[in-house]
Design a protein around this motif. Structure first.
Motif, PDB file in Angstrom:
ATOM      1  N   SER A 135       0.731  -1.181  -0.069  1.00  0.00           N
ATOM      2  CA  SER A 135      -0.002   0.059  -0.061  1.00  0.00           C
ATOM      3  C   SER A 135       0.870   1.318   0.104  1.00  0.00           C
ATOM      4  CB  SER A 135      -0.955   0.098   1.311  1.00  0.00           C
ATOM      5  OG  SER A 135      -0.053   0.121   2.510  1.00  0.00           O
ATOM      6  N   HIS A 136       2.231   1.038  -0.054  1.00  0.00           N
ATOM      7  CA  HIS A 136       3.098   2.258  -0.157  1.00  0.00           C
ATOM      8  C   HIS A 136       3.788   2.279  -1.498  1.00  0.00           C
ATOM      9  CE1 HIS A 136       3.507   2.110   4.501  1.00  0.00           C
ATOM     10  NE2 HIS A 136       2.427   2.686   4.100  1.00  0.00           N
ATOM     11  N   PRO A 137       3.093   2.761  -2.464  1.00  0.00           N
ATOM     12  CA  PRO A 137       3.905   2.423  -3.726  1.00  0.00           C
ATOM     13  C   PRO A 137       4.932   3.560  -4.051  1.00  0.00           C
ATOM     14  CG  PRO A 137       1.826   3.957  -3.914  1.00  0.00           C
ATOM     15  CD  PRO A 137       1.910   3.152  -2.607  1.00  0.00           C
ATOM     16  N   PRO A 138       6.037   2.835  -4.611  1.00  0.00           N
ATOM     17  CA  PRO A 138       7.404   3.814  -4.522  1.00  0.00           C
ATOM     18  C   PRO A 138       7.526   4.725  -5.589  1.00  0.00           C
ATOM     19  CG  PRO A 138       7.572   1.669  -5.614  1.00  0.00           C
ATOM     20  CD  PRO A 138       6.266   1.668  -4.969  1.00  0.00           C
ATOM     21  N   LYS A 139       6.671   4.775  -6.688  1.00  0.00           N
ATOM     22  CA  LYS A 139       6.812   5.634  -7.743  1.00  0.00           C
ATOM     23  C   LYS A 139       5.686   6.892  -7.503  1.00  0.00           C
ATOM     24  CE  LYS A 139       8.826   2.341 -11.002  1.00  0.00           C
ATOM     25  NZ  LYS A 139       8.863   1.797 -12.189  1.00  0.00           N
ATOM     26  N   ILE A 140       6.326   7.649  -6.486  1.00  0.00           N
ATOM     27  CA  ILE A 140       5.117   8.800  -6.440  1.00  0.00           C
ATOM     28  C   ILE A 140       6.045  10.028  -6.463  1.00  0.00           C
ATOM     29  CG2 ILE A 140       3.626  10.043  -4.569  1.00  0.00           C
ATOM     30  CD1 ILE A 140       3.012   7.457  -3.367  1.00  0.00           C
ATOM     31  N   VAL A 141       5.747  10.854  -7.358  1.00  0.00           N
ATOM     32  CA  VAL A 141       6.366  12.041  -7.696  1.00  0.00           C
ATOM     33  C   VAL A 141       6.248  13.151  -6.582  1.00  0.00           C
ATOM     34  CG1 VAL A 141       6.767  13.925  -9.499  1.00  0.00           C
ATOM     35  CG2 VAL A 141       6.251  11.718 -10.063  1.00  0.00           C
ATOM     36  N   LEU A 142       7.147  13.522  -5.787  1.00  0.00           N
ATOM     37  CA  LEU A 142       7.158  14.319  -4.782  1.00  0.00           C
ATOM     38  C   LEU A 142       8.180  15.371  -4.946  1.00  0.00           C
ATOM     39  CD1 LEU A 142       6.596  11.740  -1.942  1.00  0.00           C
ATOM     40  CD2 LEU A 142       4.655  13.470  -3.023  1.00  0.00           C
ATOM     41  N   GLN A 143       7.909  16.638  -4.470  1.00  0.00           N
ATOM     42  CA  GLN A 143       8.974  17.781  -4.568  1.00  0.00           C
ATOM     43  C   GLN A 143       9.598  17.923  -3.295  1.00  0.00           C
ATOM     44  OE1 GLN A 143       7.693  21.312  -6.781  1.00  0.00           O
ATOM     45  NE2 GLN A 143       6.293  20.173  -7.996  1.00  0.00           N
ATOM     46  N   ASN A 144       9.018  17.962  -2.375  1.00  0.00           N
ATOM     47  CA  ASN A 144       9.580  18.442  -1.008  1.00  0.00           C
ATOM     48  C   ASN A 144       9.853  17.165  -0.050  1.00  0.00           C
ATOM     49  OD1 ASN A 144       8.587  21.025  -2.360  1.00  0.00           O
ATOM     50  ND2 ASN A 144       9.661  21.767  -0.471  1.00  0.00           N
ATOM     51  N   ILE A 145       9.438  15.938  -0.288  1.00  0.00           N
ATOM     52  CA  ILE A 145       9.481  14.785   0.391  1.00  0.00           C
ATOM     53  C   ILE A 145      10.322  13.867  -0.157  1.00  0.00           C
ATOM     54  CG2 ILE A 145       8.285  12.957   1.636  1.00  0.00           C
ATOM     55  CD1 ILE A 145       5.676  14.251   1.529  1.00  0.00           C
ATOM     56  N   MET A 146      11.273  13.372   0.579  1.00  0.00           N
ATOM     57  CA  MET A 146      12.195  12.490  -0.126  1.00  0.00           C
ATOM     58  C   MET A 146      11.886  11.014   0.649  1.00  0.00           C
ATOM     59  SD  MET A 146      16.496  11.919   0.248  1.00  0.00           S
ATOM     60  CE  MET A 146      17.387  10.398  -0.217  1.00  0.00           C
ATOM     61  N   MET A 147      11.150  10.102  -0.233  1.00  0.00           N
ATOM     62  CA  MET A 147      10.654   8.960   0.696  1.00  0.00           C
ATOM     63  C   MET A 147      11.576   7.760   0.336  1.00  0.00           C
ATOM     64  SD  MET A 147       6.871   7.184   0.450  1.00  0.00           S
ATOM     65  CE  MET A 147       6.981   6.619  -1.265  1.00  0.00           C
ATOM     66  N   ASN A 148      12.033   6.977   1.279  1.00  0.00           N
ATOM     67  CA  ASN A 148      12.829   5.769   1.608  1.00  0.00           C
ATOM     68  C   ASN A 148      12.131   4.820   2.249  1.00  0.00           C
ATOM     69  OD1 ASN A 148      14.907   7.109  -0.226  1.00  0.00           O
ATOM     70  ND2 ASN A 148      16.195   7.455   1.712  1.00  0.00           N
ATOM     71  N   PHE A 149      12.559   3.462   1.859  1.00  0.00           N
ATOM     72  CA  PHE A 149      11.813   2.289   2.597  1.00  0.00           C
ATOM     73  C   PHE A 149      13.024   1.534   3.531  1.00  0.00           C
ATOM     74  CE2 PHE A 149       9.418   3.376  -1.374  1.00  0.00           C
ATOM     75  CZ  PHE A 149       8.265   2.948  -0.766  1.00  0.00           C
TER      76      PHE A 149
END
Length: 305
Positions: free
Chosen positions: A279-293
């Motif tokens: 439920s946490h898809p990796p390919k989300i385009v974000l500008q101010n959030i760097m999302m890691n797993f």
């Protein structure tokens, strides 16, 4: 002169056997010979048979010799009956519930001076062999060595790029709001079962930064888009809904994009770590959030690492 033989204590198990044998019309002389116990002891046991059977019925340990009674024996016997009744229906009993029941029962019995203190609770549990029991789940397999390398070589390097105020962790938790506790007071040797568990639940997404100075507004996922309990109420959380009250990729994407817009307005960049569930898809385009797993099956250990 031969040394006097030390008399051994007679356990409740043996006392019960003597009482049962006496009920079959065995004489005290026969019982003394059968159990190799002095006749005077047999007589004393039969004279106190009601108290002995009551102690055994109240959860007395079979290997115990003496019958332990508390200061408030009537209250404790009433509580023991209540515990047996409740546990027969597989209803969990917490220490807090026991204390409240003790207060209520003492009032009904008009017992003066009783205080449901921690000392009384501990003595009651010890005297009647009551312990806490719980059902344990199973954790996923974790390669501790690989996890340690990842934490040292990857995680630390990423964390060093941001201030602790701008490093966030978010995760979902399921709130089964009708589910009974999985831990209960019970007698030693008692088999604990919870019965059928309620599946009524909501999902709550919680998040906070590494320094502990900021908590993200809760995201509550239920089955109703407009819950009755929120009517005419000022609610300090976000809520959405779907048929199963689960986190989905679309809901997570929406939540991230809304937070990203706010961060852009505040001219702030953050690092967000989440687990790698579907439920946490990796390919989300974000500008101010760097999302890691996190490494799979390592979320709990990484959060405190």
């Amino acid at each position: 002169m031969s040394p006097q033989k030390k008399r051994s204590a007679v356990t409740l198990d043996v006392k019960k056997a003597i009482i049962e044998a006496a009920a079959k019309n065995n004489s005290q002389t026969q019982l003394a010979k059968q159990f190799t116990i002095p006749r005077t002891t047999i007589n004393d046991i039969l004279r106190k048979k009601d108290a002995i059977l009551k102690a055994i019925d109240g959860g007395g340990e079979s290997k115990r010799a003496r019958i332990k009674t508390g200061k408030y024996s009537d209250l404790e016997q009433a509580l023991l009956c209540w515990i047996k009744t409740v546990r027969s229906e597989n209803v969990p009993i917490t220490s807090h519930l026991l204390m409240e029941k003790a207060k209520e029962t003492s009032s009904l019995l008009k017992i003066e001076g009783f205080k449901a203190s921690e000392g009384w609770r501990m003595n009651f549990k010890h005297c009647h062999l009551i312990t806490f029991k719980s059902n344990q789940g199973e954790a996923g397999a974790i390669d501790v060595e690989s996890l340690g390398k990842w934490q040292q070589q990857v995680l630390r390097e990423e964390l060093a790029k941001f201030s602790p105020d701008d490093i966030f962790n978010a995760d979902e938790t399921r709130l089964f709001w009708q589910l009974l506790p999985n831990k209960t007071l019970a007698f030693k040797g008692e088999r604990c079962t919870n019965g059928k568990k309620s599946k009524e639940r909501i999902t709550v997404l919680v998040g906070a930064n590494m320094s502990g100075t900021e908590k993200l507004p809760l995201l509550v996922i239920g089955k109703s888009a407009k819950p009755q309990c929120f009517r005419n109420a000022h609610v300090l959380l976000n809520n959405t809904a779907n048929k199963k009250a689960w986190m989905t990729g679309d809901v997570f994407k929406m939540w991230l994009e809304n937070w990203d817009k706010k961060l852009k307005k505040d001219e702030r960049k953050v690092l967000l770590y989440v687990d790698n569930c579907t439920s946490h898809p990796p390919k989300i385009v974000l500008q101010n959030i760097m999302m890691n797993f996190f490494v799979p099956n390592s979320t709990a250990m990484s959060q405190v690492g």
